[in-house]
Design a protein around this motif. Structure first.
Motif, PDB file in Angstrom:
ATOM      1  N   GLU A 101      17.172 -22.829  23.118  1.00  0.00           N
ATOM      2  CA  GLU A 101      18.085 -23.739  23.811  1.00  0.00           C
ATOM      3  C   GLU A 101      18.836 -23.001  24.923  1.00  0.00           C
ATOM      4  O   GLU A 101      19.023 -23.549  26.019  1.00  0.00           O
ATOM      5  CB  GLU A 101      19.076 -24.356  22.816  1.00  0.00           C
ATOM      6  CG  GLU A 101      18.431 -25.330  21.851  1.00  0.00           C
ATOM      7  CD  GLU A 101      19.347 -25.751  20.726  1.00  0.00           C
ATOM      8  OE1 GLU A 101      19.329 -26.942  20.373  1.00  0.00           O
ATOM      9  OE2 GLU A 101      20.080 -24.886  20.189  1.00  0.00           O
ATOM     10  N   ILE A 105      18.710 -23.827  29.005  1.00  0.00           N
ATOM     11  CA  ILE A 105      19.925 -24.051  29.803  1.00  0.00           C
ATOM     12  C   ILE A 105      19.966 -23.086  30.981  1.00  0.00           C
ATOM     13  O   ILE A 105      20.269 -23.480  32.111  1.00  0.00           O
ATOM     14  CB  ILE A 105      21.190 -23.913  28.920  1.00  0.00           C
ATOM     15  CG1 ILE A 105      21.274 -25.086  27.939  1.00  0.00           C
ATOM     16  CG2 ILE A 105      22.452 -23.838  29.775  1.00  0.00           C
ATOM     17  CD1 ILE A 105      22.335 -24.940  26.873  1.00  0.00           C
ATOM     18  N   ALA A 109      19.796 -23.805  35.029  1.00  0.00           N
ATOM     19  CA  ALA A 109      20.874 -23.330  35.901  1.00  0.00           C
ATOM     20  C   ALA A 109      20.331 -22.495  37.049  1.00  0.00           C
ATOM     21  O   ALA A 109      20.793 -22.607  38.187  1.00  0.00           O
ATOM     22  CB  ALA A 109      21.886 -22.521  35.098  1.00  0.00           C
ATOM     23  N   VAL A 130      26.268 -21.959  33.772  1.00  0.00           N
ATOM     24  CA  VAL A 130      25.896 -21.916  32.359  1.00  0.00           C
ATOM     25  C   VAL A 130      27.114 -21.896  31.427  1.00  0.00           C
ATOM     26  O   VAL A 130      27.128 -22.575  30.397  1.00  0.00           O
ATOM     27  CB  VAL A 130      24.995 -20.693  32.076  1.00  0.00           C
ATOM     28  CG1 VAL A 130      24.750 -20.519  30.596  1.00  0.00           C
ATOM     29  CG2 VAL A 130      23.678 -20.826  32.814  1.00  0.00           C
ATOM     30  N   PRO A 132      30.221 -23.197  31.184  1.00  0.00           N
ATOM     31  CA  PRO A 132      30.831 -24.408  30.624  1.00  0.00           C
ATOM     32  C   PRO A 132      29.911 -25.149  29.641  1.00  0.00           C
ATOM     33  O   PRO A 132      30.389 -25.792  28.714  1.00  0.00           O
ATOM     34  CB  PRO A 132      31.094 -25.291  31.853  1.00  0.00           C
ATOM     35  CG  PRO A 132      31.033 -24.377  33.018  1.00  0.00           C
ATOM     36  CD  PRO A 132      30.149 -23.246  32.636  1.00  0.00           C
ATOM     37  N   GLN A 133      28.608 -25.021  29.833  1.00  0.00           N
ATOM     38  CA  GLN A 133      27.662 -25.726  28.972  1.00  0.00           C
ATOM     39  C   GLN A 133      27.541 -25.089  27.590  1.00  0.00           C
ATOM     40  O   GLN A 133      27.226 -25.770  26.624  1.00  0.00           O
ATOM     41  CB  GLN A 133      26.279 -25.756  29.616  1.00  0.00           C
ATOM     42  CG  GLN A 133      26.232 -26.529  30.912  1.00  0.00           C
ATOM     43  CD  GLN A 133      24.856 -26.448  31.552  1.00  0.00           C
ATOM     44  OE1 GLN A 133      23.842 -26.432  30.865  1.00  0.00           O
ATOM     45  NE2 GLN A 133      24.823 -26.393  32.871  1.00  0.00           N
ATOM     46  N   VAL A 134      27.752 -23.776  27.506  1.00  0.00           N
ATOM     47  CA  VAL A 134      27.542 -23.077  26.240  1.00  0.00           C
ATOM     48  C   VAL A 134      28.846 -22.613  25.595  1.00  0.00           C
ATOM     49  O   VAL A 134      28.818 -21.986  24.539  1.00  0.00           O
ATOM     50  CB  VAL A 134      26.596 -21.865  26.415  1.00  0.00           C
ATOM     51  CG1 VAL A 134      25.239 -22.307  26.920  1.00  0.00           C
ATOM     52  CG2 VAL A 134      27.194 -20.815  27.311  1.00  0.00           C
ATOM     53  N   LYS A 135      29.986 -22.931  26.197  1.00  0.00           N
ATOM     54  CA  LYS A 135      31.269 -22.448  25.695  1.00  0.00           C
ATOM     55  C   LYS A 135      31.461 -22.820  24.228  1.00  0.00           C
ATOM     56  O   LYS A 135      31.398 -23.981  23.858  1.00  0.00           O
ATOM     57  CB  LYS A 135      32.409 -23.022  26.526  1.00  0.00           C
ATOM     58  CG  LYS A 135      33.753 -22.450  26.133  1.00  0.00           C
ATOM     59  CD  LYS A 135      34.854 -22.940  27.017  1.00  0.00           C
ATOM     60  CE  LYS A 135      36.131 -22.242  26.606  1.00  0.00           C
ATOM     61  NZ  LYS A 135      37.264 -22.736  27.319  1.00  0.00           N
ATOM     62  N   LYS A 137      29.489 -22.425  21.872  1.00  0.00           N
ATOM     63  CA  LYS A 137      28.240 -22.728  21.178  1.00  0.00           C
ATOM     64  C   LYS A 137      27.265 -21.564  21.193  1.00  0.00           C
ATOM     65  O   LYS A 137      26.215 -21.633  20.569  1.00  0.00           O
ATOM     66  CB  LYS A 137      27.557 -23.934  21.823  1.00  0.00           C
ATOM     67  CG  LYS A 137      28.351 -25.201  21.778  1.00  0.00           C
ATOM     68  CD  LYS A 137      27.572 -26.309  22.433  1.00  0.00           C
ATOM     69  CE  LYS A 137      28.458 -27.439  22.869  1.00  0.00           C
ATOM     70  NZ  LYS A 137      27.793 -28.333  23.796  1.00  0.00           N
TER      71      LYS A 137
END
Length: 153
Positions: A101, A105, A109, A130, A132-135, A137
């Motif tokens: 995953e 992402i 990006a 990247v 903000p999308q994985v913060k 997680k």
């Protein structure tokens, strides 16, 4: 009060009533870290659920790193305690992204930033997309390593 902080308080009371020493001490530590984050800086503020997740993620990371250090120092009983604390905190964190995953992402990006072939000069641009999308997680080190590998560093 944020819903997550409220949940931590409720679970602390439940753990205390059940005489679950590990869970009680871990939740107390987490709530203390949240309180410290609330009063840090020039003026006190109420943390949102997202801020609480950030604090809990930081605390969980500290536990994982301490467990590794204790294991490397041949102190297995302390390493086990740190791992158990990290597992208690993991219950309150969002599900972590898998390596596949993260790769997907980062690939998206790199394409959207037009960074393919730019090398390390584009690292900041890609990480800005990247992050903000994985913060909360994914581990930042794992994400940065994937960005570096895709940028050809």
């Amino acid at each position: 009060m944020s819903a997550l902080k409220d949940q931590l308080h409720t679970d602390l009371v439940t753990a205390m009533k059940a005489r679950d020493a590990l869970r009680t001490s871990t939740l107390r530590m987490a709530l203390a870290a949240i309180t410290n984050a609330e009063v840090a800086g020039k003026e006190a503020k109420e943390l949102t659920d997202e801020d609480v997740i950030t604090v809990l993620g930081s605390e969980a990371k500290k536990r994982r790193e301490a467990a590794e250090a204790f294991a490397a120092g041949d102190r297995q009983e302390l390493a086990d305690k740190e791992k158990a604390e990290a597992e208690v905190l993991a219950v309150y964190l969002p599900e972590q992204l898998s390596a596949d995953e993260i790769k997907a992402i980062v690939t998206a990006a790199v394409e959207s930033a037009g960074a393919a072939g730019e090398g390390m000069k584009a690292m900041g641009k890609v990480m800005g997309i990247v992050s903000p999308q994985v913060k909360g997680k994914a581990d930042g080190g794992a994400v940065a390593a994937e960005v570096k590998s895709q940028l050809g560093a």
